[in-house]
Scaffold this active site. Sequence first.
Site, PDB file in Angstrom:
ATOM      1  N   TYR A 298     -53.932  41.798  20.407  1.00 52.72           N
ATOM      2  CA  TYR A 298     -52.843  42.637  19.750  1.00 52.72           C
ATOM      3  C   TYR A 298     -52.231  43.464  20.742  1.00 52.72           C
ATOM      4  O   TYR A 298     -52.966  44.251  21.474  1.00 52.72           O
ATOM      5  CB  TYR A 298     -53.409  43.717  18.687  1.00 52.72           C
ATOM      6  CG  TYR A 298     -52.524  44.343  18.116  1.00 52.72           C
ATOM      7  CD1 TYR A 298     -51.647  43.726  17.110  1.00 52.72           C
ATOM      8  CD2 TYR A 298     -52.274  45.483  18.129  1.00 52.72           C
ATOM      9  CE1 TYR A 298     -50.613  44.380  16.362  1.00 52.72           C
ATOM     10  CE2 TYR A 298     -51.187  46.492  17.477  1.00 52.72           C
ATOM     11  CZ  TYR A 298     -50.620  45.950  16.524  1.00 52.72           C
ATOM     12  OH  TYR A 298     -49.614  46.571  15.834  1.00 52.72           O
ATOM     13  N   TYR A 348     -42.545  41.068  17.991  1.00 53.20           N
ATOM     14  CA  TYR A 348     -43.465  41.840  17.113  1.00 53.20           C
ATOM     15  C   TYR A 348     -43.590  41.715  15.753  1.00 53.20           C
ATOM     16  O   TYR A 348     -42.569  42.474  14.829  1.00 53.20           O
ATOM     17  CB  TYR A 348     -43.168  43.410  17.663  1.00 53.20           C
ATOM     18  CG  TYR A 348     -44.151  44.282  17.148  1.00 53.20           C
ATOM     19  CD1 TYR A 348     -45.708  44.103  17.083  1.00 53.20           C
ATOM     20  CD2 TYR A 348     -43.916  45.432  16.641  1.00 53.20           C
ATOM     21  CE1 TYR A 348     -46.618  44.653  16.800  1.00 53.20           C
ATOM     22  CE2 TYR A 348     -44.984  46.462  15.863  1.00 53.20           C
ATOM     23  CZ  TYR A 348     -46.220  46.208  16.123  1.00 53.20           C
ATOM     24  OH  TYR A 348     -47.183  46.944  15.587  1.00 53.20           O
TER      25      TYR A 348
END
Length: 394
Positions: A298, A348
């Site tokens: 992440y 994203y």
Amino acid sequence: MTAEREHRDRCAISGIGATAFSARSGRNPLSLATEAALAAIADAGLRPDDVDGIVRSEMDGVAHNDLATALGLTQLTYWGSTGTGGAAPCGQIGQAVGAILSGQASTVLVFRALNGRSGARYGRGTGRSVRVGGRGMLDEFFAPHGLVAPGQMFALIARRHMIEFGTEERQLGAIALACRERANANAGAQMRDRTLTMDDYLSARTIASPLRLYDFCLETDGACAVVVTTAERAAHGPQSPALIRAVAQGGPAGMQGGMMYPSLMRDTITTQPSAAVAETLYRRAGLGPDDIPVAQLYDCFTITVLLQLEDYGFCAKGEGGPFAASGAIGKGGRLPINTAGGHLSEGYIHGMNHIVEGVRQIRGTSAGPVPGADVCLVTSGLPVATSAMILRRP
């Protein structure tokens, strides 16, 4: 087999789907979610009517019943909502696994959809005015010091890591460059046509010192979806399944209220909840960091990748910077990461695109395949909560 390990390899991701990633979709999130969901269902060789479960992120603007109606589902026996923002995706998979193994559903659709660039932009903070003594801990304790956006908070964490361990800006830059190189090979990445050099990185404007422009993820319009079912059902599908070896989620010891800013009040801010979750995940999987050949980490900011390299045991605490700068996270390195470009250069979608790319790696269909990679770590995380999973090839 202990109860903690009972989910090992019993479920799999059998279908994946995604929309185009853009700065302006011109569509609402329900339309995006529907497109990604239909693609995932078709990829799994199923019809919408085969889906009997849906799991969404609690921050998603698309409700489960809205998506079920758009898809024409006739029998929904399970729906769930989990996680905040980037902490959610792997936790959503965990909830799907729990629903399947408990008999509440047989085929679960997991999705994330948002207009993260043309709509509400999380990088700008709350999107509302804040005042001292106003609503919640953000107004009371952080807004008076100018802390209203995630980048400002992660900048303080990055600075603290530099102070404690001597981490250098170029080492953060190595993470940005590794992700950009992967995006350049991915036709679906937003930054596929834009190369990045270390000079580009260092000369870019500072947004929240020490973080520069290329330390920040891309705010993106788009959606991703995956289909989770039993390993047995997935084995009969048209695609090679990605077995869910293990999944874990959790938070740090001594949690504070609020979504993320109160994490700055902890005694140690250079160790994230991922350290505890990594321990649980590896125990459940019967694997360790030495068994992980590729990872989708992440990356809302470069510093989050650096912290996870340490927290997931790929290097010692304080050595994330030298590890990244050594080439270990790039092509041919010890641990290639974010092989579609990551949030820094692909898009994203709050971590859901990392799951899609993890499945591609297991299938061998990634635009940036890692030779011999039969296991893939995928992480989702914030400083107050995180989740992760390990996928493997049958």
